[in-house]
Scaffold this motif. Structure first.
Motif, PDB file in Angstrom:
ATOM      1  N   VAL A   1       0.847  -1.200   0.000  1.00  0.00           N
ATOM      2  CA  VAL A   1       0.000   0.000   0.000  1.00  0.00           C
ATOM      3  C   VAL A   1       0.879   1.244   0.000  1.00  0.00           C
ATOM      4  O   VAL A   1       1.970   1.241   0.572  1.00  0.00           O
ATOM      5  CB  VAL A   1      -0.887  -0.003   1.280  1.00  0.00           C
ATOM      6  CG1 VAL A   1      -1.513   1.355   1.526  1.00  0.00           C
ATOM      7  CG2 VAL A   1      -1.975  -1.061   1.186  1.00  0.00           C
ATOM      8  N   ARG A   2       0.400   2.290  -0.654  1.00  0.00           N
ATOM      9  CA  ARG A   2       0.943   3.634  -0.418  1.00  0.00           C
ATOM     10  C   ARG A   2      -0.248   4.515  -0.060  1.00  0.00           C
ATOM     11  O   ARG A   2      -1.343   4.356  -0.605  1.00  0.00           O
ATOM     12  CB  ARG A   2       1.724   4.177  -1.624  1.00  0.00           C
ATOM     13  CG  ARG A   2       0.874   4.558  -2.804  1.00  0.00           C
ATOM     14  CD  ARG A   2       1.671   4.906  -4.052  1.00  0.00           C
ATOM     15  NE  ARG A   2       2.532   6.062  -3.908  1.00  0.00           N
ATOM     16  CZ  ARG A   2       2.137   7.315  -4.072  1.00  0.00           C
ATOM     17  NH1 ARG A   2       0.879   7.592  -4.357  1.00  0.00           N
ATOM     18  NH2 ARG A   2       3.001   8.305  -3.958  1.00  0.00           N
ATOM     19  N   GLY A   3      -0.044   5.384   0.909  1.00  0.00           N
ATOM     20  CA  GLY A   3      -1.138   6.250   1.332  1.00  0.00           C
ATOM     21  C   GLY A   3      -1.660   5.864   2.699  1.00  0.00           C
ATOM     22  O   GLY A   3      -1.030   5.104   3.440  1.00  0.00           O
ATOM     23  N   SER A   4      -2.839   6.375   3.012  1.00  0.00           N
ATOM     24  CA  SER A   4      -3.368   6.245   4.376  1.00  0.00           C
ATOM     25  C   SER A   4      -4.574   5.319   4.402  1.00  0.00           C
ATOM     26  O   SER A   4      -5.609   5.658   4.941  1.00  0.00           O
ATOM     27  CB  SER A   4      -3.774   7.612   4.888  1.00  0.00           C
ATOM     28  OG  SER A   4      -4.793   8.131   4.063  1.00  0.00           O
ATOM     29  N   HIS A   5      -4.471   4.173   3.754  1.00  0.00           N
ATOM     30  CA  HIS A   5      -5.597   3.253   3.743  1.00  0.00           C
ATOM     31  C   HIS A   5      -5.091   1.815   3.761  1.00  0.00           C
ATOM     32  O   HIS A   5      -3.896   1.566   3.591  1.00  0.00           O
ATOM     33  CB  HIS A   5      -6.454   3.470   2.494  1.00  0.00           C
ATOM     34  CG  HIS A   5      -5.807   2.957   1.247  1.00  0.00           C
ATOM     35  ND1 HIS A   5      -4.609   3.468   0.775  1.00  0.00           N
ATOM     36  CD2 HIS A   5      -6.137   1.966   0.400  1.00  0.00           C
ATOM     37  CE1 HIS A   5      -4.269   2.819  -0.322  1.00  0.00           C
ATOM     38  NE2 HIS A   5      -5.175   1.900  -0.567  1.00  0.00           N
ATOM     39  N   SER A   6      -5.982   0.876   3.971  1.00  0.00           N
ATOM     40  CA  SER A   6      -5.636  -0.544   3.898  1.00  0.00           C
ATOM     41  C   SER A   6      -6.633  -1.230   2.982  1.00  0.00           C
ATOM     42  O   SER A   6      -7.837  -1.064   3.157  1.00  0.00           O
ATOM     43  CB  SER A   6      -5.735  -1.193   5.279  1.00  0.00           C
ATOM     44  OG  SER A   6      -4.822  -0.603   6.162  1.00  0.00           O
TER      45      SER A   6
END
Lengths: 205, 218
Positions: free
Chosen positions: B200-205
């Protein structure tokens, strides 16, 4: 000589500490997804199908019961790190706007029912309802990533959706804007009142 | 065994030390939580700790060790301390910036008789400041020489992110291979082990599929 150098070292140390603090702030500030684009114009909003999900503490939660309110629907899971990062802001938001027309609801995407989320709930003491849909059911929410948040306006239309952890300040700005909107007057029709047409998921993300 | 409920007050965590990262989890920037079940005794001590949901790369074992050091105020029924069965999560979050690629799931699909591969080298694609959450889930085999082969993307948020991650894992990730041991005392024979990794990249799963299918049988 060592004594003479002490102020120099102290100055160097204070510079290093200051630089470290700046770096820390820079790193910390990068762990959020701002999603600053505002809420959709009214003409671009699409209605949300009625959501009906079982509540963790019994009974069902229905979106249709909240018509006239702004509703913030937050999909999360206990294993999702960004959800954990975002949750304290949602708690503050729910508390601050409780009597101002905002309903916050959390939808857990954990498998395993209540035991899977009890640790998360003990840690955060969520002041808003937590729903636990049956993820194996065809009516389970069609969400690909967490957290996903959907902001529904007073008339049951999707005003904005967010994927990823969002700052509380961004939520506040968007909620304030929606609360300032007036709910549409109910249409006068001759047709009989119908009950909500069953369970559905957010289909207009 | 009691569970928290209307008649049983849940145990209360009074102190928990920071969990230890393993070397390979740090290499993979593995982020997430391990869910554990345990009994908090009437004496406030944790026991019978079991992993309910795994994270991988040694963090399950680290989580169990960490939980042993937690301190609790015991649960109670009618004012008396009792043993209570609870779930707890131990959370791991690597040092990273928002747009750094990182792993959120690392699973080796091998029977318990095979000693799993160990990640010994990992490099991610360079972090770029494109503000876009992205995820790529891939399967591959860790060959007998510890090299990832047969890489295949199972799912991604956008195909544009796939190539750079596939290249990074293929060229820059190396493992100590999995081993088959004929007997507990014998030197093992290196073998191929299928793996499932989510990045993942960013603020999520991303939400993983249920259950994780074996490679070749999506």
């Amino acid at each position: 000589m060592g004594v003479e150098n002490k102020p120099k070292y102290r100055k160097l140390l204070s510079y290093l500490l200051f630089a470290g603090a700046i770096l820390w702030i820079a790193i910390a500030s990068q762990s959020w997804s701002d999603q600053k684009a505002g809420v959709r114009p009214v003409k671009d909003r699409t209605p949300v199908a009625n959501l009906v999900f079982p509540q963790l503490n019994g009974g069902s939660w229905r979106l249709s019961d909240h018509r006239g309110e702004v509703v913030l629907i937050n999909y999360w899971a206990s294993w999702c790190a960004p959800c954990r990062q975002e949750t304290p802001g949602l708690i503050d938001l729910a508390r601050d706007y409780r009597y101002r027309g905002l309903s916050v609801v959390g939808i857990s995407m954990d498998e395993g029912g209540k035991p899977a989320v009890e640790s998360f709930l003990r840690e955060f003491h969520l002041p808003y309802p937590v729903l636990m849909p049956n993820l194996a059911s065809p009516s389970a929410p069609a969400i690909d990533a967490l957290p996903t948040t959907v902001l529904v306006d007073r008339n049951g239309r999707v005003a904005k959706s967010y994927v990823g952890a969002v700052r509380e300040t961004v939520f506040r700005a968007d909620v304030d804007r929606l609360l300032a909107e007036q709910p549409a007057a109910p249409a006068v029709t001759a047709s009989p009142i119908r009950k909500p047409s069953g369970v559905a998921h957010v289909s207009a993300l | 065994m009691s569970r928290p409920g209307p008649d049983v007050a849940a145990p209360f965590v009074t102190a928990k030390p920071k969990p230890e990262y393993t070397g390979e989890a740090r290499l993979a920037r593995l982020e997430g939580s391990v869910l554990l079940s345990l009994i908090v005794g009437a004496d406030g001590l944790p026991r019978d700790i079991q992993v309910v949901r795994s994270l991988g790369l040694g963090l399950d074992e680290s989580a169990v060790e960490n939980l042993r050091a937690w301190q609790f105020k015991a649960g109670s029924r009618n004012g008396s301390a009792v043993d209570v069965l609870v779930n707890e999560e131990v959370f791991f979050r690597p040092q990273r910036t928002l747009w750094d690629w990182h792993a959120v799931r690392a699973v080796f699909l091998s029977p318990q008789s095979i000693e799993r591969p160990v990640l010994i080298q990992a490099k991610f694609p360079a972090t770029i400041s494109v503000e876009e959450n992205a995820s790529v889930t891939m399967t591959f085999d860790v060959g007998p020489r510890g090299v990832p082969v047969n890489l295949r993307v199972v799912k991604s948020s956008n195909a544009k992110w796939e190539a750079e991650l596939l290249r990074a894992v293929s060229e820059d990730w190396r493992f100590r291979p999995g081993y088959i041991h004929a007997k507990a005392t014998t030197v093992g024979k290196p073998t191929t082990v299928p793996a499932w990794f989510e990045f993942v990249r960013g603020s999520h799963s991303p939400i993983p599929p249920l259950p994780i299918p074996a490679p070749g049988n999506p």
